[in-house]
Design an enzyme around this catalytic site. Sequence first.
Site, PDB file in Angstrom:
ATOM      1  N   GLN A 101       0.772  -1.072   0.223  1.00  0.00           N
ATOM      2  CA  GLN A 101      -0.233   0.108  -0.014  1.00  0.00           C
ATOM      3  C   GLN A 101       0.828   1.265   0.212  1.00  0.00           C
ATOM      4  O   GLN A 101       0.357   2.352  -0.167  1.00  0.00           O
ATOM      5  CB  GLN A 101      -1.084  -0.206   1.265  1.00  0.00           C
ATOM      6  CG  GLN A 101      -1.864  -1.097   1.297  1.00  0.00           C
ATOM      7  CD  GLN A 101      -2.614  -1.125   2.545  1.00  0.00           C
ATOM      8  OE1 GLN A 101      -3.759  -0.713   2.668  1.00  0.00           O
ATOM      9  NE2 GLN A 101      -1.931  -1.729   3.630  1.00  0.00           N
ATOM     10  N   ASN A 102       2.050   0.994   0.103  1.00  0.00           N
ATOM     11  CA  ASN A 102       2.918   2.134   0.134  1.00  0.00           C
ATOM     12  C   ASN A 102       3.552   2.687  -1.131  1.00  0.00           C
ATOM     13  O   ASN A 102       3.368   1.932  -2.108  1.00  0.00           O
ATOM     14  CB  ASN A 102       4.331   1.912   0.890  1.00  0.00           C
ATOM     15  CG  ASN A 102       3.858   1.474   2.320  1.00  0.00           C
ATOM     16  OD1 ASN A 102       3.173   1.872   3.064  1.00  0.00           O
ATOM     17  ND2 ASN A 102       4.887   0.543   3.028  1.00  0.00           N
ATOM     18  N   VAL A 103       3.987   4.011  -1.291  1.00  0.00           N
ATOM     19  CA  VAL A 103       4.234   4.616  -2.574  1.00  0.00           C
ATOM     20  C   VAL A 103       5.706   5.102  -2.765  1.00  0.00           C
ATOM     21  O   VAL A 103       6.379   5.492  -3.640  1.00  0.00           O
ATOM     22  CB  VAL A 103       3.367   5.680  -3.008  1.00  0.00           C
ATOM     23  CG1 VAL A 103       1.883   5.433  -3.131  1.00  0.00           C
ATOM     24  CG2 VAL A 103       3.518   7.000  -1.909  1.00  0.00           C
ATOM     25  N   ASP A 104       6.593   4.298  -1.747  1.00  0.00           N
ATOM     26  CA  ASP A 104       8.085   4.748  -1.647  1.00  0.00           C
ATOM     27  C   ASP A 104       8.942   4.057  -2.297  1.00  0.00           C
ATOM     28  O   ASP A 104      10.095   4.323  -2.456  1.00  0.00           O
ATOM     29  CB  ASP A 104       8.263   4.842  -0.269  1.00  0.00           C
ATOM     30  CG  ASP A 104       8.034   3.580   0.757  1.00  0.00           C
ATOM     31  OD1 ASP A 104       8.057   2.455   0.025  1.00  0.00           O
ATOM     32  OD2 ASP A 104       7.624   3.586   1.625  1.00  0.00           O
ATOM     33  N   HIS A 119      -1.295   1.488  -4.468  1.00  0.00           N
ATOM     34  CA  HIS A 119      -1.738   2.866  -4.565  1.00  0.00           C
ATOM     35  C   HIS A 119      -0.645   3.622  -5.435  1.00  0.00           C
ATOM     36  O   HIS A 119      -0.640   4.934  -5.391  1.00  0.00           O
ATOM     37  CB  HIS A 119      -1.557   3.446  -3.163  1.00  0.00           C
ATOM     38  CG  HIS A 119      -2.699   3.003  -2.258  1.00  0.00           C
ATOM     39  ND1 HIS A 119      -2.707   2.700  -0.944  1.00  0.00           N
ATOM     40  CD2 HIS A 119      -3.897   2.097  -2.609  1.00  0.00           C
ATOM     41  CE1 HIS A 119      -3.911   2.167  -0.493  1.00  0.00           C
ATOM     42  NE2 HIS A 119      -4.552   1.842  -1.454  1.00  0.00           N
ATOM     43  N   GLY A 218       2.289  -4.494   8.883  1.00  0.00           N
ATOM     44  CA  GLY A 218       2.521  -3.083   9.043  1.00  0.00           C
ATOM     45  C   GLY A 218       1.390  -2.070   8.532  1.00  0.00           C
ATOM     46  O   GLY A 218       1.657  -1.114   8.107  1.00  0.00           O
ATOM     47  N   SER A 219       0.309  -2.656   8.736  1.00  0.00           N
ATOM     48  CA  SER A 219      -1.059  -2.123   8.126  1.00  0.00           C
ATOM     49  C   SER A 219      -2.212  -2.139   9.338  1.00  0.00           C
ATOM     50  O   SER A 219      -2.435  -3.110   9.574  1.00  0.00           O
ATOM     51  CB  SER A 219      -1.529  -2.371   6.868  1.00  0.00           C
ATOM     52  OG  SER A 219      -2.683  -1.850   6.483  1.00  0.00           O
TER      53      SER A 219
END
Length: 300
Positions: A101-104, A119, A218-219
């Site tokens: 879900q991270n965009v990094d 995402h 981690g969510s």
Amino acid sequence: MTSAQNALLDFFEAHPRLVVLTGAGISEGSGIPTYRDSNGNWLRNDPITHQEFTGCEQKRRRYWGRSLVGWPGVRDARPNAAHQALAALEHDSRIELLITQNVDRLHQRAGSRNVIDLHGRLDRVVCLGCRAFSHREIMQQRLERHNSHLRDLAADVRPDGDADLSMEQVTSVVVPACEACGGDLMPDVVFFGGSVPRERVAHCTDAIARADALLVIGSSLRVFSGYRFCRRAAEAGKPIAILNPGVTRADPLATLKLPHAAEGLLPALMTLLARSEAEGDSGPAGAHLKSTSHARTHKP
């Protein structure tokens, strides 16, 4: 071996082909803050929505001004031990698909290859007019040329390359347009209120159907776009393990809930898996796994 390490080892050995779903908590150890506290409560001001960004010029100025200051914190972040452990697990063919879900893009920087950026990705910019892509760092250079007053500004970094700036600081921000068609530029991410592309969701659900189980890391799963995969796994009878220090929306669905940070537990798991493989089924670890991995159910 701690009880948490033991339980996670059992889960991996009982389910050799996993889909992994990660959230902001896995990147906290890399210096990127999370959105929510351990109870799932929002820590910061409401984020910009898709409708606000596409429909309001002032909102776009606000976003890009804050992003000018906050982007370097994401750009310069480095994968931590949890990202590296997942890359190693993929290399060992233990992970069917990694959904983040991270965009990094820290999973990719750690070496993971079979990754779905649910995402989107912050390191890329898309034109809302002609749909052309460009690099975020090029956008950064253009933003800094037009907004030198923000170039060396220090501010608290927020998730997803944002930063805390006042309305006075962002009101006069100049936002460069698309160099191809003059259209409005947007980070290639799914803002709140936006929709994850159907084909991306289908790819994830197909992987869950093929996998033995789902592992969430981690969510809090407060956002439905990630929580839906827990529901899908539960409906298909797939076991679900959740590795997260705080409460999550899917706790009632979990077969195993471990309230721990991934940065400490996943590297320890790698050591245990390597030891188990070295000893083989006839060794102490193999005997332990045979007697326990299919017999125990852990509830949160």
